[in-house]
Design an enzyme around this catalytic site. Structure first.
Site: not given
Length: 435
Positions: A137, A243, A272
């Site tokens: 993702f 990532d 985040k």
């Protein structure tokens, strides 16, 4: 009140904006607790999908936001240089050096970080192809969605970006093999694809991988696999992009999950929990790689907003001062022990996995990965919410319960949440037992 708010949402908010936690609402939050529109408290095991590592409304973060908002709300880094942007980049390259002189750029989200990392990699190498992984993702922008594997997020959204090539992600549970055998086979097949597959190595700009897959189900990339992948990339002149959007900033017990494997990427992506609740992300990388991007080809109007930068700087100070890396390791040990006990007691718990405080259980009928217990998982998380514990699922089949609680959660809150998850899984499995 919650029902009324949800009705208002349904009337004006697109149905395409998913609701991952039923009809949950939020009016206020502090630390590891959320208060909903009915005044009910919930222990937060979702953390805004891994955002609230320092907890909701940390006083130091709130104060930094307030102070910066009174000085400068926006200028655009492309128009005028302001200190919060520069200071945050200085902090990031200090905490996360990439094997020598390191530079950074700031963006608004993880998806933007991924988009810009790919643009930088293509300019630095003069190549176009990007290799990504099954279960990945990387966001919901066009390029991010092209790299993302989950088909449920991609239906009706194509055509997707070209020159994207996908390879299997090593999963010991799904493949039923030892980690050593798994790593050797996956590395051999990875490099073999450059000869037998659709793209030669000299066309590949970058390989992008999550050290721990987030939406893919908290599958941890074996350290030896990451080390082998880094060696292959170096040998073929391919840039390795890690990532760290969900794994970064103390979540796994280190500033970066890649530190567990002892690898150093050429580029990395972040977001985040970096902003303590405000939207901000970053791309970091070796200075010569970052500087290969031509002026004007990366960035954007709001990237590195001064208020978001101030929040991020305060967040990093809290993480360092309170040693949230050590706390994440402690939380992870507690969660793993409780989940392992749950696995021993119930056949529906097929696997326990994760890294640091990024932990999950996968629910399968008779512990068979080919028989995902999606309905049991949905019933269990609904029971958790009814008992005041907010959890969300992951994985292609929605059969994985993940824990992303704030790292400032108290032991009592953590134990209560784990107790509720355990009883909810047990009750849901009993109610929905297969004949």
């Amino acid at each position: 009140m919650s029902h009324a708010l949800i009705r208002r949402r349904r009337a004006v908010v697109s149905d395409g904006v998913g609701m991952f936690a039923g009809d949950t609402t939020a009016v206020s939050a502090q630390g590891a607790r959320i208060v909903d529109a009915d005044g009910r408290e919930l222990i937060d095991f979702a953390g805004g999908i891994g955002v609230m590592n320092v907890g909701h409304c940390h006083p130091e973060v709130v104060a930094a936001i307030s102070a910066q908002a009174q000085r400068l709300l926006h200028a655009c880094i492309h128009v005028a240089t302001y200190e919060p942007y520069v200071e945050l980049c200085e902090a990031l390259v200090r905490l996360l050096p990439h094997g020598g002189p390191t530079k950074a750029m700031l963006v608004n989200s993880g998806a933007e970080a991924v988009e810009n990392a790919v643009k930088i990699a293509r300019q630095a190498t003069g190549r176009s192809a990007i290799v990504c992984f099954e279960g990945a993702f990387h966001g919901r922008t066009l390029l991010g969605m092209s790299l993302t594997a989950k088909s449920a997020y991609k239906r009706g959204c194509g055509p997707f970006a070209p020159e994207i090539y996908r390879v299997p992600f090593p999963s010991a549970f799904r493949e039923g093999r030892s980690e050593d055998a798994l790593v050797a086979e996956h590395l051999r097949r990875f490099e073999e694809r450059f000869v037998l597959g659709p793209v030669p190595a000299e066309h590949v700009a970058a390989v992008i991988i999550e050290p721990v897959q987030g939406e893919g189900g908290f599958v941890v990339a074996p350290p030896d696999y990451l080390r082998g992948l880094a060696e292959i990339c170096t040998r073929h002149g391919i840039l390795l992009v890690l990532d760290e959007v969900q794994t970064g900033f103390c979540r796994t017990g280190r500033w970066a999950a890649f530190e567990h494997a002892g690898v150093v990427p050429d580029l990395s992506t972040w977001a985040k929990s970096m902003g303590g609740g405000l939207p901000i992300g970053a791309v970091l990388g070796r200075a010569e790689v970052m500087d290969a991007a031509r002026p004007g080809t990366i960035g954007g109007t709001y990237g590195g907003n001064p208020v978001a930068c101030a929040a991020a700087l305060a967040t990093l100070r809290v993480m360092e001062r309170e040693d949230l890396n050590a706390r994440a390791a402690e939380i992870g040990s507690m969660v793993r022990a409780r989940f392992e006990r749950l696995r021993q007691e119930h056949d529906v718990v097929g696997d326990v996995r994760g890294l640091g405080a990024m932990m999950a259980i996968e629910l399968c009928h008779d512990r068979d990965p080919a028989r995902p217990a999606t309905e049991v998982t949905a019933a269990a998380v609904a029971r958790c919410r009814a008992q005041g514990v907010l959890v969300i699922t992951a994985g292609a089949f929605g059969n994985i319960i993940r824990v992303l609680s704030p790292l400032v959660i108290s032991n009592a809150e953590l134990e209560r949440g784990l107790e509720v998850i355990g009883s909810s899984v047990a009750d849901a499995a009993k109610e929905l037992a297969t004949p």
